[in-house]
Design a protein around this motif. Structure first.
Motif, PDB file in Angstrom:
ATOM      1  N   ASN A   1       0.824  -1.211   0.000  1.00  0.00           N
ATOM      2  CA  ASN A   1       0.000   0.000   0.000  1.00  0.00           C
ATOM      3  C   ASN A   1       0.860   1.264   0.000  1.00  0.00           C
ATOM      4  N   GLY A   2       0.198   2.411  -0.085  1.00  0.00           N
ATOM      5  CA  GLY A   2       0.919   3.661  -0.210  1.00  0.00           C
ATOM      6  C   GLY A   2       1.880   3.940   0.925  1.00  0.00           C
ATOM      7  N   LEU A   3       1.488   3.583   2.142  1.00  0.00           N
ATOM      8  CA  LEU A   3       2.367   3.810   3.287  1.00  0.00           C
ATOM      9  C   LEU A   3       3.597   2.919   3.217  1.00  0.00           C
ATOM     10  N   GLU A   4       3.410   1.692   2.770  1.00  0.00           N
ATOM     11  CA  GLU A   4       4.542   0.771   2.645  1.00  0.00           C
ATOM     12  C   GLU A   4       5.498   1.265   1.552  1.00  0.00           C
ATOM     13  N   VAL A   5       4.944   1.843   0.487  1.00  0.00           N
ATOM     14  CA  VAL A   5       5.781   2.421  -0.569  1.00  0.00           C
ATOM     15  C   VAL A   5       6.651   3.531   0.019  1.00  0.00           C
ATOM     16  N   SER A   6       6.041   4.427   0.792  1.00  0.00           N
ATOM     17  CA  SER A   6       6.788   5.526   1.404  1.00  0.00           C
ATOM     18  C   SER A   6       7.856   5.001   2.355  1.00  0.00           C
ATOM     19  N   ARG A   7       7.484   4.020   3.157  1.00  0.00           N
ATOM     20  CA  ARG A   7       8.432   3.438   4.109  1.00  0.00           C
ATOM     21  C   ARG A   7       9.626   2.816   3.379  1.00  0.00           C
ATOM     22  N   ARG A   8       9.353   2.131   2.270  1.00  0.00           N
ATOM     23  CA  ARG A   8      10.420   1.469   1.515  1.00  0.00           C
ATOM     24  C   ARG A   8      11.351   2.515   0.880  1.00  0.00           C
TER      25      ARG A   8
ATOM     26  N   LEU B   1      -4.912   6.799  10.146  1.00  0.00           N
ATOM     27  CA  LEU B   1      -4.231   6.663   8.861  1.00  0.00           C
ATOM     28  C   LEU B   1      -3.254   7.807   8.642  1.00  0.00           C
ATOM     29  N   LEU B   2      -3.662   9.027   8.972  1.00  0.00           N
ATOM     30  CA  LEU B   2      -2.766  10.171   8.817  1.00  0.00           C
ATOM     31  C   LEU B   2      -1.553  10.038   9.735  1.00  0.00           C
ATOM     32  N   THR B   3      -1.786   9.596  10.970  1.00  0.00           N
ATOM     33  CA  THR B   3      -0.677   9.400  11.909  1.00  0.00           C
ATOM     34  C   THR B   3       0.320   8.398  11.362  1.00  0.00           C
ATOM     35  N   GLU B   4      -0.176   7.283  10.853  1.00  0.00           N
ATOM     36  CA  GLU B   4       0.704   6.259  10.285  1.00  0.00           C
ATOM     37  C   GLU B   4       1.434   6.794   9.056  1.00  0.00           C
ATOM     38  N   ALA B   5       0.747   7.626   8.270  1.00  0.00           N
ATOM     39  CA  ALA B   5       1.366   8.196   7.067  1.00  0.00           C
ATOM     40  C   ALA B   5       2.547   9.090   7.435  1.00  0.00           C
ATOM     41  N   ILE B   6       2.352   9.925   8.439  1.00  0.00           N
ATOM     42  CA  ILE B   6       3.425  10.822   8.867  1.00  0.00           C
ATOM     43  C   ILE B   6       4.618  10.014   9.380  1.00  0.00           C
TER      44      ILE B   6
ATOM     45  N   LEU C   1      -7.941  18.085   7.436  1.00  0.00           N
ATOM     46  CA  LEU C   1      -7.543  18.440   8.796  1.00  0.00           C
ATOM     47  C   LEU C   1      -8.763  18.610   9.697  1.00  0.00           C
ATOM     48  N   GLU C   2      -9.827  19.198   9.163  1.00  0.00           N
ATOM     49  CA  GLU C   2     -11.057  19.353   9.942  1.00  0.00           C
ATOM     50  C   GLU C   2     -11.652  17.987  10.281  1.00  0.00           C
TER      51      GLU C   2
END
Length: 211
Positions: free
Chosen positions: A61-68, A89-94, A130-131
């Motif tokens: 997934n997108g987060l795993e792509v970023s992590r890699r 999801l946002l927390t994990e993304a950051i 954000l809201e």
């Protein structure tokens, strides 16, 4: 010339994003990917300035792509597109190194601004997002139930739901078999499940995979 990679498993979405990106004469789409593994490979090959990646991608997934990409020290900004609306999801993304986060429904009006911000070294999150996250955070503080899966556990559950074996998951996520088994067992314990079928149902319900 700024290089952009687009990663989404739906051709119509990739075409729409490409059309928006190519309205800028000094931007070029250096590649398109249909799954997370291809996105990482393209980023390594073309060294784009920005990778636009759907959160719910096959294989990774997108987060795993970023992590890699972060682990491989690829100097590329990641912009996550998602239909999901939750604070976790946002927390994990950051934590995964993502600095851009955009609802798919906002892409037409905000994609250019998001890419410009990332190219300038600034993070980008739409005000609507954000809201929504603030509202969800306040709601969750009042009524928190159940244990949440970590992003790595979600990646493992996603791949299980896609039909991959522990050995295959180990190869895709670059983890040992023992670590995969540990994440799988932890996810099942947190979710109170006892079978693969229940994990698949969870993945579909959370939109980690398509039904």
């Amino acid at each position: 010339m700024k290089r952009i990679v687009i990663a989404d498993d739906h051709e119509v979405v990739r075409s729409g994003l490409r059309a928006i990106v190519e309205t800028r004469s000094n931007w070029i789409v250096s590649g398109e990917a249909t799954n997370g593994e291809q996105a990482v490979a393209l980023a390594l090959e073309t060294r784009p300035d920005v990778v636009i990646v759907d959160y719910s991608m096959p294989l990774m997934n997108g987060l795993e792509v970023s992590r890699r990409l972060k682990a491989l020290h690829v100097r590329t900004e990641v912009l996550i597109l998602t239909m999901h609306e939750n604070e976790e999801l946002l927390t994990e993304a950051i934590l995964a190194g993502v600095r851009g986060f955009l609802f798919k429904s906002d892409a037409r009006n905000h994609l250019i601004s998001a890419i410009e911000a990332l190219l300038d070294g600034r993070p980008y999150f739409t005000s609507l997002l954000l809201e929504k996250l603030l509202h969800d955070y306040q709601l969750n503080k009042q009524n928190k139930s159940g244990m949440l899966l970590t992003s790595r556990e979600q990646s493992v559950v996603q791949l299980i739901a896609e039909g991959h074996t522990n050995r295959s998951i180990s190869t895709i996520l670059k983890l040992s078999m023992k670590t995969v088994e540990t994440h799988r067992a932890s996810a099942m314990r947190k979710l109170g499940t006892s079978s693969t079928a229940e994990l698949v149902r969870y993945a579909i319900r959370k939109r980690l995979v398509a039904p």
